[in-house]
Design an enzyme around this catalytic site. Structure first.
Site, PDB file in Angstrom:
ATOM      1  N   LYS A 187       0.794  -0.855   0.311  1.00  0.00           N
ATOM      2  CA  LYS A 187       0.077   0.332   0.109  1.00  0.00           C
ATOM      3  C   LYS A 187       0.749   1.234   0.131  1.00  0.00           C
ATOM      4  CE  LYS A 187      -1.754   2.912   3.177  1.00  0.00           C
ATOM      5  NZ  LYS A 187      -1.890   3.786   2.778  1.00  0.00           N
ATOM      6  N   GLU A 262      10.432   1.912   9.800  1.00  0.00           N
ATOM      7  CA  GLU A 262      10.955   2.706   9.589  1.00  0.00           C
ATOM      8  C   GLU A 262      10.731   4.046  10.408  1.00  0.00           C
ATOM      9  OE1 GLU A 262      13.258   5.648   8.696  1.00  0.00           O
ATOM     10  OE2 GLU A 262      12.869   5.265   7.054  1.00  0.00           O
ATOM     11  N   CYS A 296      12.477  11.445   7.231  1.00  0.00           N
ATOM     12  CA  CYS A 296      13.179  11.007   8.175  1.00  0.00           C
ATOM     13  C   CYS A 296      14.412  11.285   8.976  1.00  0.00           C
ATOM     14  CB  CYS A 296      12.700   9.979   8.261  1.00  0.00           C
ATOM     15  SG  CYS A 296      13.856   8.586   6.528  1.00  0.00           S
ATOM     16  N   GLU A 394       9.405  16.019  15.654  1.00  0.00           N
ATOM     17  CA  GLU A 394       9.523  15.808  13.729  1.00  0.00           C
ATOM     18  C   GLU A 394       8.669  17.397  13.296  1.00  0.00           C
ATOM     19  OE1 GLU A 394       8.738  12.034  12.541  1.00  0.00           O
ATOM     20  OE2 GLU A 394      10.637  12.080  11.251  1.00  0.00           O
TER      21      GLU A 394
HETATM   22  P1  NDP Z   1       1.706   8.105   8.187  1.00  0.00           P
HETATM   23  O1  NDP Z   1       2.973   7.628   9.239  1.00  0.00           O
HETATM   24  O2  NDP Z   1       0.456   8.578   9.150  1.00  0.00           O
HETATM   25  O3  NDP Z   1       1.477   7.777   6.849  1.00  0.00           O
HETATM   26  C1  NDP Z   1       2.526   6.207   6.628  1.00  0.00           C
HETATM   27  C2  NDP Z   1       1.834   5.489   6.081  1.00  0.00           C
HETATM   28  O4  NDP Z   1       1.030   4.547   6.900  1.00  0.00           O
HETATM   29  C3  NDP Z   1       0.714   6.135   5.189  1.00  0.00           C
HETATM   30  O5  NDP Z   1       0.482   5.221   4.162  1.00  0.00           O
HETATM   31  C4  NDP Z   1      -0.259   5.648   5.318  1.00  0.00           C
HETATM   32  O6  NDP Z   1      -1.759   6.062   4.975  1.00  0.00           O
HETATM   33  C5  NDP Z   1      -0.416   5.360   6.509  1.00  0.00           C
HETATM   34  N1  NDP Z   1      -1.122   4.751   7.793  1.00  0.00           N
HETATM   35  C6  NDP Z   1      -1.701   5.415   8.308  1.00  0.00           C
HETATM   36  N2  NDP Z   1      -2.038   5.110   8.863  1.00  0.00           N
HETATM   37  C7  NDP Z   1      -2.475   3.684   9.282  1.00  0.00           C
HETATM   38  C8  NDP Z   1      -2.565   3.065  10.086  1.00  0.00           C
HETATM   39  N3  NDP Z   1      -3.189   2.901  11.431  1.00  0.00           N
HETATM   40  N4  NDP Z   1      -2.648   1.475   9.479  1.00  0.00           N
HETATM   41  C9  NDP Z   1      -1.561   0.974   8.771  1.00  0.00           C
HETATM   42  N5  NDP Z   1      -1.277   2.202   8.027  1.00  0.00           N
HETATM   43  C10 NDP Z   1      -1.090   3.186   8.450  1.00  0.00           C
HETATM   44  O7  NDP Z   1       2.453   9.472   8.164  1.00  0.00           O
HETATM   45  P2  NDP Z   1       1.787  10.736   7.230  1.00  0.00           P
HETATM   46  O8  NDP Z   1       1.722  10.548   6.268  1.00  0.00           O
HETATM   47  O9  NDP Z   1       0.572  11.401   7.616  1.00  0.00           O
HETATM   48  O10 NDP Z   1       2.858  12.202   8.055  1.00  0.00           O
HETATM   49  C11 NDP Z   1       2.856  12.133   9.404  1.00  0.00           C
HETATM   50  C12 NDP Z   1       3.381  12.321   9.598  1.00  0.00           C
HETATM   51  O11 NDP Z   1       4.596  11.041  10.002  1.00  0.00           O
HETATM   52  C13 NDP Z   1       4.654  13.176   9.400  1.00  0.00           C
HETATM   53  O12 NDP Z   1       4.980  14.467   9.449  1.00  0.00           O
HETATM   54  C14 NDP Z   1       6.844  13.012   9.653  1.00  0.00           C
HETATM   55  O13 NDP Z   1       6.596  13.863  11.271  1.00  0.00           O
HETATM   56  C15 NDP Z   1       5.672  11.385   9.777  1.00  0.00           C
HETATM   57  N6  NDP Z   1       6.385  10.960   8.635  1.00  0.00           N
HETATM   58  C16 NDP Z   1       7.374  10.437   8.381  1.00  0.00           C
HETATM   59  C17 NDP Z   1       8.095   9.241   7.643  1.00  0.00           C
HETATM   60  C18 NDP Z   1       9.512   9.031   7.703  1.00  0.00           C
HETATM   61  O14 NDP Z   1      10.062   8.445   6.492  1.00  0.00           O
HETATM   62  N7  NDP Z   1       9.711   8.348   8.910  1.00  0.00           N
HETATM   63  C19 NDP Z   1       7.012   9.160   6.539  1.00  0.00           C
HETATM   64  C20 NDP Z   1       6.333  10.052   6.540  1.00  0.00           C
HETATM   65  C21 NDP Z   1       5.526  10.802   7.543  1.00  0.00           C
HETATM   66  P3  NDP Z   1      -2.618   6.855   4.802  1.00  0.00           P
HETATM   67  O15 NDP Z   1      -1.318   7.816   3.857  1.00  0.00           O
HETATM   68  O16 NDP Z   1      -4.055   7.048   4.113  1.00  0.00           O
HETATM   69  O17 NDP Z   1      -2.744   7.930   5.809  1.00  0.00           O
END
Ligand code: NDP
Length: 501
Positions: A187, A262, A296, A394
């Site tokens: 996904k 990660e 990240c 973050e």
């Molecule tokens: P999220 O952690 O919310 O989302 C990452 C992925 O997980 C997306 O595909 C999301 O889908 C999915 N997801 C969300 N909820 C669930 C769940 N309950 N079970 C399984 N999968 C789920 O990141 P966001 O995109 O909302 O970003 C928010 C914050 O996360 C950022 O501000 C940043 O701080 C952090 N982040 C960190 C990253 C990294 O590389 N370490 C990458 C991206 C974000 P959906 O998009 O539909 O919510």
């Protein structure tokens, strides 16, 4: 028009298909959704909107492909050859994939091109790893016993990827899982699904058997949650926020599936007075403004030795003023758009709080109006203290928090004063200081006199709340395997458990 001569208002909106059991098509509900470029405000893609039923179908196809299909049963040479064909398809279509990521995420085209080159390298590296995966045979079990420690694919892997590096993060996971012989339900983030869905078409063309990789795009609380909870999923590999990472761990407890995470970081760079300050300033600006700080690995905390702090801040401000911000389609651009309104509001909230707490913006701290998109000015925050929210959480935006120190011990103390532990760095010309910092900084990666250099050969991942497990490196493929101990007895079996027989 822009530097690449793309007429955005007339851009043909691409219609994508999901991939389940080798069939490209619509989501079961028939619903679709659109994505607008955050840099230009125009619609750039149209995608099937998957739901829980599609998630179940993707897992069922991956389960069937693993339990009865050829992929886990073929030789490593055959798997490796297919992975190499895929790597060539990616290389041959790199510009198209890069453009998809640019239009959906707002990242600069020059950066997206670099990411595709990195992704190709990861696929090639994983193809090599397929053939070098080994079990082992302990030598000391005595002359009657032969013990084989075999490596087997873990099974069905569900992957959940975020929007900040859509294709690279996918490439840090998928080729290694495939090299091990696993099958996959993926996904991607619904904000940036284009390049993952396009890869699905390439996988089919490259000869990957049906059902080995299944790609559905839906929301985290439907598709993502279903993957994390599913009893037929043997492992989940997740990249995203620490908060969602924790909910994935809870959901995964149902069948105790293996979990690889990660997650986020609040990564510090320490700058000592004896460092090459020009190089350090460039790395500091790169470290925090790369991908608009939506990274990240963003080095969002700079810890500078007090005697040079003022001079260093001036250098940073001078460089920041020269960073090209704006249209990601301009090859000169270094800083593109923010991913969406929610992220923009989050950044603004952190800055408001920091200013109220006494921090001082040296530059930036405001939106930029351009191209009907979401742009935020690269921001330097001076006078930040370690207790402020902006120094602890973050931000995921182009915001650098500048702190100061007197002694190396103090700098390392500030650097480690976080629940994250993804990466850290030090700039110094004193080898002893560098070695001490490399030993004492609590992080999965420590960079010395460099920042964010990465190689397929180097493992990547976090300690503490930055994650579990490692991607890349010689052990990356092992993450997607289980060990099996097989014991053979040779010769007559002397001695009986039941006495007197
Ligand atoms: P999220 O952690 O919310 O989302 C990452 C992925 O997980 C997306 O595909 C999301 O889908 C999915 N997801 C969300 N909820 C669930 C769940 N309950 N079970 C399984 N999968 C789920 O990141 P966001 O995109 O909302 O970003 C928010 C914050 O996360 C950022 O501000 C940043 O701080 C952090 N982040 C960190 C990253 C990294 O590389 N370490 C990458 C991206 C974000 P959906 O998009 O539909 O919510």
């Amino acid at each position: 028009m822009n530097a690449l001569n793309i007429d955005l208002p007339k851009l043909e909106v691409r219609r994508y298909s999901q991939l389940v059991d080798g069939k490209s098509g619509e989501a079961m509900s028939g619903e679709r959704f659109e994505r607008r470029s955050p840099a230009h405000g125009v619609v750039v893609g149209n995608y099937p909107l998957a739901d829980v039923a599609d998630a179940h179908a993707a897992v069922a196809a991956a389960r069937n492909a693993f339990d009865t299909g050829p992929w886990p049963r073929m030789s490593a040479r055959e798997r490796s050859e297919i992975l190499l064909v895929i790597s060539e398809r990616i290389a041959g279509n790199a510009e198209e994939l890069a453009m998809m990521d640019v239009l959906e995420s707002g990242k600069p085209i020059s950066q997206a091109r670099g990411e595709m080159a990195g992704a190709v390298d990861l696929w090639r590296y994983a193809a090599g790893q397929a053939r070098s995966l080994h079990g082992s045979v302990p030598a000391g079990l005595g002359q009657h016993m032969l013990g084989l420690i075999e490596r087997e694919p873990v099974g069905v892997v569900a992957m959940i990827t975020p929007w900040n590096f859509p294709f690279v993060i996918l490439s840090q996971k998928l080729p290694f899982a495939l090299a091990a012989g696993c099958t996959v339900a993926l996904k991607p983030s619904e904000l940036t699904p284009g390049s993952s869905l396009r890869l699905g078409e390439m996988l089919k063309d490259a000869g990957l058997p049906d059902g080995v990789v299944n790609i559905v795009v839906g929301y985290g609380n439907t598709v993502g949650q279903t993957f994390a909870e599913h009893d037929d999923v043997d492992m989940i590999s997740f990249t995203g926020s620490t908060q969602v990472g924790k909910s994935v761990v809870r959901a995964a407890a149902g069948n105790l599936k293996k979990v690889a995470l990660e997650l986020g970081g609040k990564n510090p760079q320490i700058v000592c007075a004896d460092a090459d300050l020009d190089a350090a300033a460039d790395a500091a600006v790169f470290g925090v403004f790369f991908n608009v700080g939506q990274c990240c690995n963003s080095s969002s905390r700079l810890i500078v030795e007090r005697s040079v702090a003022k001079r260093f801040e001036e250098k940073l401000a001078e460089l920041t003023a020269r960073v090209p911000v704006g249209d990601p389609l301009d090859p000169e651009t270094r800083v593109g758009a923010i991913i969406n309104d929610a992220q923009m509001e989050k950044i603004e909230g952190y800055l408001k709080g920091a200013i109220e707490a006494g921090a001082n913006p040296l530059c930036g701290a405001e939106r930029i109006k351009a191209n009907a998109g979401l742009y935020y000015a690269p921001t330097l925050m001076s006078g930040v203290t370690r207790d402020m929210k902006i120094a602890r959480e973050e931000v995921f935006g182009p915001v650098l928090s500048i702190l100061t120190f007197e002694t190396l011990d103090e700098a390392i103390g500030i650097a480690n004063d976080t629940h994250y532990g993804l990466s850290a760095g030090i700039w110094t010309s004193d080898h002893d200081r560098a070695l001490i910092a490399a030993r004492d900084l609590r992080a999965g990666t420590v960079w010395v006199n460099c920042w964010m250099d990465g190689f397929s050969e180097m493992p990547f991942g976090g300690v503490r709340q930055s994650g579990l497990g490692r991607e890349q490196g010689a052990q990356a493929i092992e993450e997607f395997t289980e060990q099996k101990s097989v014991l053979f007895h040779r010769g007559p079996r002397a001695g009986r458990w039941v006495p007197g027989v």
